[in-house]
Design an enzyme around this catalytic site. Structure first.
Site, short mmCIF file in Angstrom:
data_model
loop_
_atom_site.label_atom_id
_atom_site.label_comp_id
_atom_site.label_asym_id
_atom_site.label_seq_id
_atom_site.Cartn_x
_atom_site.Cartn_y
_atom_site.Cartn_z
CB ILE A 18 97.35 92.21 25.19
CG1 ILE A 18 96.80 92.18 25.57
CG2 ILE A 18 98.41 92.24 26.27
CD1 ILE A 18 96.11 92.69 27.08
NE ARG A 38 92.29 78.36 23.33
CZ ARG A 38 90.93 79.49 23.84
NH1 ARG A 38 90.21 78.56 24.35
NH2 ARG A 38 90.84 80.19 23.02
NE ARG A 140 86.75 104.61 46.43
CZ ARG A 140 87.62 103.44 46.98
NH1 ARG A 140 88.83 103.53 47.12
NH2 ARG A 140 87.10 102.17 45.84
CE LYS A 162 91.75 89.31 34.67
NZ LYS A 162 92.90 88.70 33.35
CB SER A 202 89.25 96.13 24.44
OG SER A 202 88.57 95.67 25.82
#
Length: 347
Positions: A18, A38, A140, A162, A202
Site C-alpha cells: 500500500i 528499513r 451484524r 492491529k 492478500s
C-alpha cells in the site's frame, strides 16, 4: 488541513504494497515525500519508488525501524502530514507478543512521538485494518463504531495486534491533548496490482487459488478492496479538511466460489473444484483447521461459513471514494501476478 498547496509528507512503510501506491499518488499530486524504509540501500525495495514519476525531484529516502525508538525523528522532521503504514504482518508467528503486538504498538507510538517532536505535523493518517473492527463476522452490519474485542495473543493474534496498535494511537492523541489530527483507514482484504516484485499476502490468496494452495472450494467470503482505492483514501484523508475518525475501506464481499467461477469463466486453469462450501465440507475444513499452523487454523474457525457485513458509506460520503468492482480488481491482480512471475505466463 486547509491548503491545497504542495506539502512535505512522510510515508512509513513506503516500500510496502500500500505504501508504494500512497507515495505514487502523493508525487502525482506534486507533494514532496520522505519515504521511510528499513533499508534505503536495499535496491529491491527502493528502486520501484525511485522509478516513480517525480521521484527524482521530490522523493527522499530515509531509514526507519519500528523496533527502534526515535528511529522516525528524521523522517518526520518538518513534515506537515505523516502517513503511518509500517506494521508487521503474519497469521502465524513463534511469539505473538514479540513478533506482532510489540512492533505494532511500540512502532505506532514511536512514530507519533516523532510527530510531536517535529512540531510541524498537522495530521497523521494511520493505516489500521478491518481486523481492528472485528475478527469474526457475526451477522451484524459493522460500522466505524465497532471494535474487535475478541482477539488475543492466542486467538487471531495478528488481528489483536492491529486493534491494540490503533487503540494505542487514539490513546496517544488524547493523552497528548491532540497535538495533531488523527485519521484512520481500516481496509479489508487488499488486492490489485503491485508496484514492486514482492508478493503481498492478500494477492497471494488469489495466487494460491491458481496454484493448488486450496484443497477445494472452501466456504470463505472476503471483503475485497483495490490497493489503488486504499491509497486514494489515504491521500484524500490528508486533502479533506473535515476528515475525522475511522474509515472502513472495503468494497464488495465475494465468496471463494464466486472468485473461482469468475476465473474459470475467463479460461484460467489450476483452480480447485472439490465443493467444500457445504455442510459436510465445512465440517471437514473445520476439523482440518486444527492441524494447520495456529494462526491459519484460528482464522478458518472464526471465518468459515460466515459473511462479513459492513457499512462503507462514511468513506464514500466524507472522502468521495468510489470503489472499483471486485471483478476488475481480481482480474487486474491475476494479470499482475503473472507480470511479476508469481504465476506462469499465459500461453
Amino acid at each position: 488541513m486547509t491548503s491545497d498547496e504542495p506539502k512535505l509528507t512522510c510515508v512509513t512503510g513506503a516500500s510496502g504494497y500500500i505504501g508504494a501506491h500512497v507515495v505514487q499518488r502523493l508525487l502525482d499530486r506534486g507533494h514532496r515525500v520522505r519515504a521511510a524504509v528499513r533499508d534505503p540501500n536495499k535496491a529491491r525495495s527502493v528502486d520501484p519508488l525511485k522509478a516513480l514519476p517525480g521521484a527524482e525531484e521530490r522523493l527522499e529516502l530515509v531509514r526507519g525501524n519500528l523496533n527502534e525508538p526515535g528511529s522516525y525523528d528524521e523522517a518526520c522532521a518538518g513534515c506537515e502530514v505523516v502517513f503511518h503504514l509500517a506494521s508487521p504482518y503474519a497469521l502465524t508467528v513463534d511469539d505473538p507478543q514479540r513478533d506482532l503486538v510489540d512492533p505494532a504498538v511500540q512502532g505506532t507510538t514511536s512514530v507519533l512521538q516523532s510527530c510531536v517532536k517535529a512540531g510541524t505535523v498537522q495530521r497523521v493518517v494511520l493505516t489500521s485494518s478491518m481486523a481492528a473492527i472485528t475478527d469474526e463476522p457475526d451477522g451484524r452490519i459493522l460500522t466505524e463504531a465497532d471494535w474487535n474485542t475478541s482477539s488475543s495473543l492466542s486467538r487471531n493474534p495478528y488481528y489483536f495486534s492491529k486493534a491494540e496498535a490503533e487503540r494505542a494511537a487514539w490513546a496517544f492523541v488524547e493523552r497528548e491533548r491532540r497535538p495533531f489530527d488523527l485519521v484512520v483507514i481500516n481496509p479489508f482484504l487488499v488486492i490489485g496490482p503491485s508496484l514492486s516484485p514482492s508478493l503481498n499476502t492478500s494477492p497471494g490468496v488469489l495466487r494460491d487459488l491458481l496454484s493448488g494452495g486450496f484443497p477445494g472450494i472452501v466456504d470463505l467470503v472476503w471483503g475485497f478492496v483495490d490497493v489503488r482505492d486504499v491509497a486514494e483514501a489515504h491521500v484524500r484523508a490528508m486533502e479533506v479538511a473535515e476528515a475525522k475518525g475511522r474509515y472502513i475501506c472495503a468494497g464488495q464481499t465475494v465468496s471463494m466460489r464466486e472468485v473461482v467461477e469468475l476465473l474459470r469463466d475467463r479460461g484460467h486453469e489450476g483452480l480447485p473444484s472439490m465443493a467444500l462450501d457445504n455442510a459436510i465440507g465445512r465440517a471437514i475444513v473445520w476439523c482440518g483447521s486444527w492441524f494447520q499452523p495456529k494462526g491459519a487454523g484460528t482464522y478458518l474457525r472464526t471465518h468459515l461459513g460466515r459473511v462479513p457485513r459492513y457499512d462503507n458509506r462514511k468513506i464514500q460520503d466524507d472522502l468521495g471514494i468510489s470503489f472499483r468492482s471486485a471483478e476488475s480488481s481480481i482480474l487486474d491482480t491475476i494479470g499482475d501476478l503473472r507480470r511479476w512471475g508469481h504465476l506462469p505466463s499465459e500461453t
